[in-house]
Design a protein around this motif. Structure first.
Motif, PDB file in Angstrom:
ATOM      1  N   PHE A  46      19.983   2.617  44.293  1.00 59.64           N
ATOM      2  CA  PHE A  46      19.592   2.003  43.027  1.00 59.64           C
ATOM      3  C   PHE A  46      19.722   3.006  41.881  1.00 59.64           C
ATOM      4  O   PHE A  46      20.272   2.708  40.815  1.00 59.64           O
ATOM      5  CB  PHE A  46      18.154   1.485  43.132  1.00 59.64           C
ATOM      6  CG  PHE A  46      17.615   0.933  41.840  1.00 59.64           C
ATOM      7  CD1 PHE A  46      17.955  -0.341  41.410  1.00 59.64           C
ATOM      8  CD2 PHE A  46      16.763   1.698  41.044  1.00 59.64           C
ATOM      9  CE1 PHE A  46      17.452  -0.846  40.215  1.00 59.64           C
ATOM     10  CE2 PHE A  46      16.266   1.208  39.853  1.00 59.64           C
ATOM     11  CZ  PHE A  46      16.609  -0.075  39.434  1.00 59.64           C
ATOM     12  N   LEU A  47      19.220   4.243  42.105  1.00 60.97           N
ATOM     13  CA  LEU A  47      19.291   5.266  41.064  1.00 60.97           C
ATOM     14  C   LEU A  47      20.733   5.679  40.779  1.00 60.97           C
ATOM     15  O   LEU A  47      21.069   6.035  39.643  1.00 60.97           O
ATOM     16  CB  LEU A  47      18.467   6.487  41.473  1.00 60.97           C
ATOM     17  CG  LEU A  47      16.947   6.359  41.339  1.00 60.97           C
ATOM     18  CD1 LEU A  47      16.273   7.611  41.883  1.00 60.97           C
ATOM     19  CD2 LEU A  47      16.553   6.128  39.887  1.00 60.97           C
ATOM     20  N   LYS A  48      21.581   5.641  41.794  1.00 57.96           N
ATOM     21  CA  LYS A  48      22.978   6.034  41.590  1.00 57.96           C
ATOM     22  C   LYS A  48      23.677   5.149  40.566  1.00 57.96           C
ATOM     23  O   LYS A  48      24.632   5.571  39.912  1.00 57.96           O
ATOM     24  CB  LYS A  48      23.736   5.995  42.925  1.00 57.96           C
ATOM     25  CG  LYS A  48      23.495   7.209  43.799  1.00 57.96           C
ATOM     26  CD  LYS A  48      24.322   7.116  45.079  1.00 57.96           C
ATOM     27  CE  LYS A  48      24.148   8.362  45.922  1.00 57.96           C
ATOM     28  NZ  LYS A  48      24.933   8.285  47.188  1.00 57.96           N
ATOM     29  N   MET A  49      23.210   3.917  40.442  1.00 58.91           N
ATOM     30  CA  MET A  49      23.814   3.009  39.458  1.00 58.91           C
ATOM     31  C   MET A  49      23.595   3.522  38.042  1.00 58.91           C
ATOM     32  O   MET A  49      24.334   3.178  37.115  1.00 58.91           O
ATOM     33  CB  MET A  49      23.226   1.600  39.604  1.00 58.91           C
ATOM     34  CG  MET A  49      23.614   0.907  40.896  1.00 58.91           C
ATOM     35  SD  MET A  49      23.129  -0.841  40.904  1.00 58.91           S
ATOM     36  CE  MET A  49      21.345  -0.716  40.734  1.00 58.91           C
ATOM     37  N   PHE A  50      22.549   4.352  37.841  1.00 57.96           N
ATOM     38  CA  PHE A  50      22.232   4.865  36.510  1.00 57.96           C
ATOM     39  C   PHE A  50      22.639   6.328  36.343  1.00 57.96           C
ATOM     40  O   PHE A  50      22.399   6.926  35.304  1.00 57.96           O
ATOM     41  CB  PHE A  50      20.723   4.728  36.239  1.00 57.96           C
ATOM     42  CG  PHE A  50      20.241   3.320  36.306  1.00 57.96           C
ATOM     43  CD1 PHE A  50      20.358   2.471  35.215  1.00 57.96           C
ATOM     44  CD2 PHE A  50      19.687   2.823  37.471  1.00 57.96           C
ATOM     45  CE1 PHE A  50      19.918   1.162  35.281  1.00 57.96           C
ATOM     46  CE2 PHE A  50      19.241   1.516  37.538  1.00 57.96           C
ATOM     47  CZ  PHE A  50      19.358   0.680  36.446  1.00 57.96           C
ATOM     48  N   ASP A  51      23.248   6.882  37.386  1.00 63.15           N
ATOM     49  CA  ASP A  51      23.667   8.280  37.350  1.00 63.15           C
ATOM     50  C   ASP A  51      25.120   8.338  36.873  1.00 63.15           C
ATOM     51  O   ASP A  51      26.044   8.563  37.652  1.00 63.15           O
ATOM     52  CB  ASP A  51      23.516   8.902  38.742  1.00 63.15           C
ATOM     53  CG  ASP A  51      23.781  10.403  38.725  1.00 63.15           C
ATOM     54  OD1 ASP A  51      23.903  10.972  37.628  1.00 63.15           O
ATOM     55  OD2 ASP A  51      23.889  10.993  39.814  1.00 63.15           O
ATOM     56  N   ASN A  52      25.342   8.085  35.585  1.00 65.23           N
ATOM     57  CA  ASN A  52      26.714   8.031  35.066  1.00 65.23           C
ATOM     58  C   ASN A  52      26.736   8.493  33.607  1.00 65.23           C
ATOM     59  O   ASN A  52      25.702   8.716  32.976  1.00 65.23           O
ATOM     60  CB  ASN A  52      27.288   6.616  35.207  1.00 65.23           C
ATOM     61  CG  ASN A  52      26.374   5.564  34.582  1.00 65.23           C
ATOM     62  OD1 ASN A  52      25.939   5.723  33.450  1.00 65.23           O
ATOM     63  ND2 ASN A  52      26.089   4.501  35.326  1.00 65.23           N
ATOM     64  N   ASP A  53      27.939   8.613  33.080  1.00 68.55           N
ATOM     65  CA  ASP A  53      28.118   9.124  31.718  1.00 68.55           C
ATOM     66  C   ASP A  53      27.516   8.192  30.672  1.00 68.55           C
ATOM     67  O   ASP A  53      27.048   8.648  29.615  1.00 68.55           O
ATOM     68  CB  ASP A  53      29.611   9.332  31.422  1.00 68.55           C
ATOM     69  CG  ASP A  53      30.208  10.450  32.267  1.00 68.55           C
ATOM     70  OD1 ASP A  53      29.426  11.336  32.676  1.00 68.55           O
ATOM     71  OD2 ASP A  53      31.419  10.437  32.502  1.00 68.55           O
ATOM     72  N   GLN A  73      24.740   9.627  27.839  1.00 68.48           N
ATOM     73  CA  GLN A  73      24.958   9.690  26.388  1.00 68.48           C
ATOM     74  C   GLN A  73      23.671   9.464  25.597  1.00 68.48           C
ATOM     75  O   GLN A  73      23.582   9.788  24.420  1.00 68.48           O
ATOM     76  CB  GLN A  73      26.019   8.673  25.972  1.00 68.48           C
ATOM     77  CG  GLN A  73      25.560   7.232  26.012  1.00 68.48           C
ATOM     78  CD  GLN A  73      26.614   6.272  25.493  1.00 68.48           C
ATOM     79  OE1 GLN A  73      27.443   6.659  24.659  1.00 68.48           O
ATOM     80  NE2 GLN A  73      26.607   5.053  25.983  1.00 68.48           N
ATOM     81  N   TYR A  74      22.649   8.931  26.268  1.00 69.86           N
ATOM     82  CA  TYR A  74      21.342   8.741  25.634  1.00 69.86           C
ATOM     83  C   TYR A  74      20.398   9.899  25.941  1.00 69.86           C
ATOM     84  O   TYR A  74      19.202   9.822  25.659  1.00 69.86           O
ATOM     85  CB  TYR A  74      20.709   7.433  26.111  1.00 69.86           C
ATOM     86  CG  TYR A  74      21.496   6.206  25.702  1.00 69.86           C
ATOM     87  CD1 TYR A  74      21.454   5.731  24.397  1.00 69.86           C
ATOM     88  CD2 TYR A  74      22.295   5.536  26.634  1.00 69.86           C
ATOM     89  CE1 TYR A  74      22.181   4.618  24.019  1.00 69.86           C
ATOM     90  CE2 TYR A  74      23.022   4.415  26.273  1.00 69.86           C
ATOM     91  CZ  TYR A  74      22.964   3.959  24.963  1.00 69.86           C
ATOM     92  OH  TYR A  74      23.683   2.858  24.573  1.00 69.86           O
ATOM     93  N   GLY A  75      20.948  10.970  26.517  1.00 75.73           N
ATOM     94  CA  GLY A  75      20.133  12.132  26.833  1.00 75.73           C
ATOM     95  C   GLY A  75      19.252  11.951  28.048  1.00 75.73           C
ATOM     96  O   GLY A  75      18.239  12.643  28.208  1.00 75.73           O
TER      97      GLY A  75
END
Length: 209
Positions: free
Chosen positions: A40-47, A51-53
């Motif tokens: 689940f977290l990997k889905m948010f581990d991206n560029d 970009q939102y810090g």
């Protein structure tokens, strides 16, 4: 006459065995949830998120590995042991496939064995929650992934020899070592040509009837 103390001891042992099985079950359920939430977290581990810090760390200890291919020997060290088949989940399967793929892809030279000896070493922490079974762990998934990665052409009997070795360890971290080497099958001609002891006698009897 029944011994009351023996009855109490039997009751306590039965209860301990019951809680041991229940605890083992929940340990593996926790592992399943661990891998689920990591994905689940990997889905948010991206560029896009970065970009939102925002930094997302979805790594686990099990994701670490050591891999080398030297002098014709492939060696992979993973900081976990494959689960036993009775509690193997889809998450476990995906996790180990990824581990093997990442280990192979990390090598500068891709190993290839036409006929391979695959040797597994399991280092299991001393304790009740990781049973030191050696013969029924999820090794087929690992071998199949070695085929998928092109390390071996297939896992038929004529191509692969498999050995398993288990150790208990006082170190809290479980570990699996996978060693792959080339080998030449050594057929025992006596065994290969041997027939059952009374086979010839029965055949002769049939011909004389």
């Amino acid at each position: 006459m029944n011994n009351p103390l023996a009855g109490e001891i039997r009751y306590l042992l039965d209860e301990a065995e019951k809680y041991l099985r229940e605890t083992e079950y929940w340990v593996f359920k926790l592992r399943q949830n661990l891998f689920h939430w990591q994905n689940f977290l990997k889905m948010f581990d991206n560029d896009y998120i970065r970009q939102y810090g925002i930094d997302v760390d979805s790594s686990l200890i099990i994701d670490q590995f050591e891999a080398e291919y030297k002098d014709g020997v492939l060696k992979i060290l993973i900081f976990d042991v494959p689960p036993v088949y009775k509690v193997n989940t889809q998450e476990d399967t995906f996790k180990w496939k990824d581990l093997i793929t990442n280990a192979i892809n990390s090598l500068s030279e891709k190993p290839r064995f036409e006929k391979a000896h695959i040797h597994f070493e399991f280092y299991v922490p001393v304790g009740p929650f990781l049973k030191a079974d050696t013969d029924n762990r999820m090794v087929k998934t690992i071998i199949d992934q070695l085929v998928t990665c092109g390390v071996i052409p297939n896992d038929t009997m004529s191509r692969v020899k498999i050995t398993l070795e288990g150790h208990t360890s006082t170190n809290v971290f479980p570990k699996t070592v996978i060693k792959v080497t080339s080998y030449t099958p050594q057929t025992d001609p006596d065994i290969a040509s041997r027939t059952p002891p009374n086979y010839q006698e029965k055949s002769n009897r049939k011909r004389t009837k």
